[in-house]
Write a protein that holds these residues in place. Structure first.
Motif, PDB file in Angstrom:
ATOM      1  N   ALA A 189      29.548 118.286  -2.544  1.00 25.41           N
ATOM      2  CA  ALA A 189      30.268 117.048  -2.810  1.00 25.41           C
ATOM      3  C   ALA A 189      30.647 116.331  -1.519  1.00 25.41           C
ATOM      4  N   VAL A 190      31.037 117.078  -0.496  1.00 26.44           N
ATOM      5  CA  VAL A 190      31.421 116.476   0.777  1.00 26.44           C
ATOM      6  C   VAL A 190      30.230 115.761   1.414  1.00 26.44           C
ATOM      7  N   PHE A 191      29.070 116.394   1.403  1.00 30.30           N
ATOM      8  CA  PHE A 191      27.912 115.780   2.046  1.00 30.30           C
ATOM      9  C   PHE A 191      27.347 114.636   1.221  1.00 30.30           C
ATOM     10  N   ILE A 192      27.476 114.707  -0.098  1.00 29.34           N
ATOM     11  CA  ILE A 192      27.118 113.541  -0.906  1.00 29.34           C
ATOM     12  C   ILE A 192      28.061 112.385  -0.578  1.00 29.34           C
ATOM     13  N   GLY A 193      29.341 112.688  -0.504  1.00 27.96           N
ATOM     14  CA  GLY A 193      30.326 111.652  -0.231  1.00 27.96           C
ATOM     15  C   GLY A 193      30.200 111.037   1.141  1.00 27.96           C
ATOM     16  N   ALA A 194      29.661 111.787   2.099  1.00 27.25           N
ATOM     17  CA  ALA A 194      29.515 111.241   3.448  1.00 27.25           C
ATOM     18  C   ALA A 194      28.556 110.059   3.481  1.00 27.25           C
ATOM     19  N   THR A 195      27.658 109.952   2.513  1.00 27.00           N
ATOM     20  CA  THR A 195      26.737 108.812   2.469  1.00 27.00           C
ATOM     21  C   THR A 195      27.479 107.521   2.169  1.00 27.00           C
ATOM     22  N   LEU A 196      28.702 107.618   1.662  1.00 25.62           N
ATOM     23  CA  LEU A 196      29.478 106.427   1.336  1.00 25.62           C
ATOM     24  C   LEU A 196      30.015 105.748   2.594  1.00 25.62           C
ATOM     25  N   SER A 197      30.070 106.476   3.698  1.00 29.80           N
ATOM     26  CA  SER A 197      30.596 105.938   4.948  1.00 29.80           C
ATOM     27  C   SER A 197      29.471 105.375   5.805  1.00 29.80           C
ATOM     28  N   ARG A 198      29.710 104.246   6.432  1.00 30.08           N
ATOM     29  CA  ARG A 198      28.702 103.659   7.310  1.00 30.08           C
ATOM     30  C   ARG A 198      28.460 104.528   8.542  1.00 30.08           C
ATOM     31  N   TYR A 199      29.395 105.421   8.842  1.00 30.75           N
ATOM     32  CA  TYR A 199      29.254 106.307   9.995  1.00 30.75           C
ATOM     33  C   TYR A 199      28.797 107.709   9.594  1.00 30.75           C
ATOM     34  N   GLY A 200      28.475 107.927   8.330  1.00 30.33           N
ATOM     35  CA  GLY A 200      28.121 109.264   7.879  1.00 30.33           C
ATOM     36  C   GLY A 200      29.296 110.206   7.964  1.00 30.33           C
ATOM     37  N   ARG A 201      30.505 109.683   7.780  1.00 27.99           N
ATOM     38  CA  ARG A 201      31.740 110.439   7.970  1.00 27.99           C
ATOM     39  C   ARG A 201      32.250 110.967   6.633  1.00 27.99           C
ATOM     40  N   PRO A 202      32.580 112.249   6.517  1.00 24.62           N
ATOM     41  CA  PRO A 202      33.178 112.760   5.283  1.00 24.62           C
ATOM     42  C   PRO A 202      34.440 111.991   4.936  1.00 24.62           C
ATOM     43  N   ASN A 203      34.597 111.631   3.685  1.00 22.57           N
ATOM     44  CA  ASN A 203      35.750 110.849   3.252  1.00 22.57           C
ATOM     45  C   ASN A 203      36.145 111.266   1.844  1.00 22.57           C
ATOM     46  N   VAL A 204      37.396 111.064   1.512  1.00 22.68           N
ATOM     47  CA  VAL A 204      37.939 111.570   0.253  1.00 22.68           C
ATOM     48  C   VAL A 204      37.318 110.870  -0.947  1.00 22.68           C
ATOM     49  N   VAL A 205      37.189 109.556  -0.884  1.00 25.31           N
ATOM     50  CA  VAL A 205      36.636 108.816  -2.024  1.00 25.31           C
ATOM     51  C   VAL A 205      35.206 109.276  -2.314  1.00 25.31           C
ATOM     52  N   GLY A 206      34.392 109.379  -1.273  1.00 23.32           N
ATOM     53  CA  GLY A 206      33.020 109.833  -1.470  1.00 23.32           C
ATOM     54  C   GLY A 206      32.958 111.256  -1.994  1.00 23.32           C
ATOM     55  N   THR A 207      33.848 112.116  -1.498  1.00 27.45           N
ATOM     56  CA  THR A 207      33.884 113.498  -1.978  1.00 27.45           C
ATOM     57  C   THR A 207      34.183 113.562  -3.468  1.00 27.45           C
ATOM     58  N   LEU A 208      35.137 112.751  -3.928  1.00 35.00           N
ATOM     59  CA  LEU A 208      35.467 112.736  -5.353  1.00 35.00           C
ATOM     60  C   LEU A 208      34.290 112.251  -6.191  1.00 35.00           C
ATOM     61  N   ILE A 209      33.537 111.299  -5.668  1.00 29.69           N
ATOM     62  CA  ILE A 209      32.335 110.852  -6.382  1.00 29.69           C
ATOM     63  C   ILE A 209      31.324 111.990  -6.477  1.00 29.69           C
ATOM     64  N   GLY A 210      31.171 112.742  -5.393  1.00 28.61           N
ATOM     65  CA  GLY A 210      30.273 113.895  -5.417  1.00 28.61           C
ATOM     66  C   GLY A 210      30.711 114.940  -6.426  1.00 28.61           C
ATOM     67  N   VAL A 211      32.025 115.176  -6.522  1.00 35.88           N
ATOM     68  CA  VAL A 211      32.542 116.134  -7.501  1.00 35.88           C
ATOM     69  C   VAL A 211      32.236 115.665  -8.921  1.00 35.88           C
ATOM     70  N   LEU A 212      32.433 114.378  -9.175  1.00 30.58           N
ATOM     71  CA  LEU A 212      32.150 113.844 -10.510  1.00 30.58           C
ATOM     72  C   LEU A 212      30.662 113.946 -10.854  1.00 30.58           C
ATOM     73  N   ILE A 213      29.798 113.733  -9.875  1.00 26.95           N
ATOM     74  CA  ILE A 213      28.362 113.852 -10.121  1.00 26.95           C
ATOM     75  C   ILE A 213      28.026 115.267 -10.584  1.00 26.95           C
ATOM     76  N   PHE A 214      28.517 116.266  -9.873  1.00 24.57           N
ATOM     77  CA  PHE A 214      28.238 117.651 -10.232  1.00 24.57           C
ATOM     78  C   PHE A 214      28.846 118.006 -11.594  1.00 24.57           C
ATOM     79  N   THR A 215      30.092 117.594 -11.813  1.00 17.83           N
ATOM     80  CA  THR A 215      30.774 117.960 -13.051  1.00 17.83           C
ATOM     81  C   THR A 215      30.128 117.296 -14.260  1.00 17.83           C
ATOM     82  N   ILE A 216      29.787 116.023 -14.135  1.00 21.55           N
ATOM     83  CA  ILE A 216      29.173 115.305 -15.257  1.00 21.55           C
ATOM     84  C   ILE A 216      27.779 115.844 -15.545  1.00 21.55           C
ATOM     85  N   LEU A 217      27.046 116.226 -14.512  1.00 21.35           N
ATOM     86  CA  LEU A 217      25.736 116.834 -14.745  1.00 21.35           C
ATOM     87  C   LEU A 217      25.875 118.105 -15.580  1.00 21.35           C
ATOM     88  N   SER A 218      26.806 118.968 -15.218  1.00 22.14           N
ATOM     89  CA  SER A 218      27.001 120.208 -15.962  1.00 22.14           C
ATOM     90  C   SER A 218      27.449 119.922 -17.385  1.00 22.14           C
TER      91      SER A 218
END
Length: 365
Positions: free
Chosen positions: A287-316
């Motif tokens: 989730a952290v590395f998926i979320g890092a794509t949300l930043s223009r600097y490739g920086r881990p960020n909370v909003v992107g991490t939460l999106i990554g968590v939702l992607i994994f959870t909704i897939l399951s």
């Protein structure tokens, strides 16, 4: 990588402080990017949100029960503990490291809280003790990384091995500890079952911790030092910043956040099972590395991490509703993760932002 000299010559201005913002009155030195670069960056930042929307639409069309209120509530409840663990991982990866022992912090907190509740202690004491026991993993990580200067990957891997053995030693070989529901204090059971304004308490706790994590990383001086050290550690150290205490604190803060997930897990499951926290580690990293794509600097960020968590959870959740075998769950999530990261890496070529390989290189320190 730019070099930093101890004594800049008159012709060469001194390097700016990496942890500080742009100086007043200074003109931007970087030329404005071309339209193709802007489009690539925009496409990269839209990858994760776009994938989330597509996944929701696909499952919404394939199964009528997906978009119901009850199912969406169960999705958020399932995502809550993963989100807390992923927020903890975001802190460490933002600092340029990785923490494989997040699951140990979850397990030790659950073990401490469960054992004390089983022995008849009051809820507040069991919760505080559980949080302290889980945070101990972060303290050990901080000492190994900042004092003994062991690489974060190896240090946290060692703590993972040690923490796993500690659980087994304290539970007679990993025997589960179960709480009898009639004998469990209502205040402790409420941590996993109660609702706040109609929202399950674990979901509310995850949202609150996400906000706190965002504030720490993006709105405090400590967060700026951690971010600068994660991206330019040598330059940040030369500039006079106390990077090692800040980086050590990152591991402690991460373990403290993960410990909250452990206490909630113990309350929700009415007990402790050794190694349960390890189930959150890989999802948190992904989730952290998926979320890092949300930043223009490739920086881990909370909003992107939460999106990554939702992607994994909704897939399951969606695969389960479709009746797909559980054995395909990891396969599908792995494919989605690979597609997103490869797409981000391809789009990053030719832009001014760092590539995926740069981000992975930071985490391997």
């Amino acid at each position: 990588m730019s070099t930093v000299t101890d004594r800049p010559s008159p012709e060469q201005p001194s390097s700016p402080d990496p942890a500080a913002g742009p100086s007043r009155g200074s003109a931007p030195a970087v030329a404005s990017p071309s339209d193709p670069d802007r489009l690539r960056r925009l496409a990269t930042r839209l990858l994760a949100p776009g994938a989330l929307v597509v996944i929701v639409l696909v499952f919404g069309l394939l199964t009528p029960t997906f978009a119901t209120g009850g199912n969406l509530r169960s999705v958020l409840s399932a995502a809550a503990l993963v989100a807390i663990a992923a927020c903890a991982m975001t802190v460490v990866v933002r600092s340029g490291g990785i923490d494989l022992s997040i699951g140990v912090a979850v397990d030790l907190a659950a073990l401490g809280a469960t054992a004390l509740i089983a022995d008849g202690y009051v809820t507040w004491f069991a919760v505080v003790a559980g949080l302290a026991f889980g945070t101990l993993a972060g303290v050990v990580n901080a000492v190994l990384v900042t004092v003994l200067r062991i690489r974060a990957f190896l240090a946290t891997l060692s703590v993972w091995f040690v923490g796993t053995s500690v659980q087994q030693l304290l539970t007679d070989g990993g025997a589960p500890i179960y709480l009898r529901r009639p004998a469990t204090p209502e205040s402790f059971a409420a941590l996993g079952d109660a609702t706040v304004a109609g929202v399950p308490f674990p979901v509310a706790a995850a949202a609150l911790l996400a906000i706190v994590t965002w504030l720490l990383l993006d709105r405090t001086r400590w967060g700026r030092v951690v971010t600068a050290a994660g991206e330019q550690r040598t330059a940040t150290t030369i500039s006079g910043r106390a990077t090692r205490p800040a980086l050590g604190a990152a591991f402690v803060v991460a373990a403290a956040i993960a410990s909250v997930a452990g206490v909630l897990l113990a309350s929700r499951s009415y007990g402790f099972v050794a190694g349960s926290g390890q189930a959150y580690v890989l999802d948190a990293i992904g989730a952290v590395f998926i979320g890092a794509t949300l930043s223009r600097y490739g920086r881990p960020n909370v909003v992107g991490t939460l999106i990554g968590v939702l992607i994994f959870t909704i897939l399951s959740n969606g695969l389960a509703l479709l009746g797909v075998s559980y054995y395909f769950d990891g396969l599908v999530r792995g494919v989605v993760l690979i597609v997103l990261l490869v797409a981000a890496s391809v789009l990053a070529r030719g832009t001014t932002g760092p590539s995926l390989r740069t981000l992975l290189g930071r985490a391997a320190r």
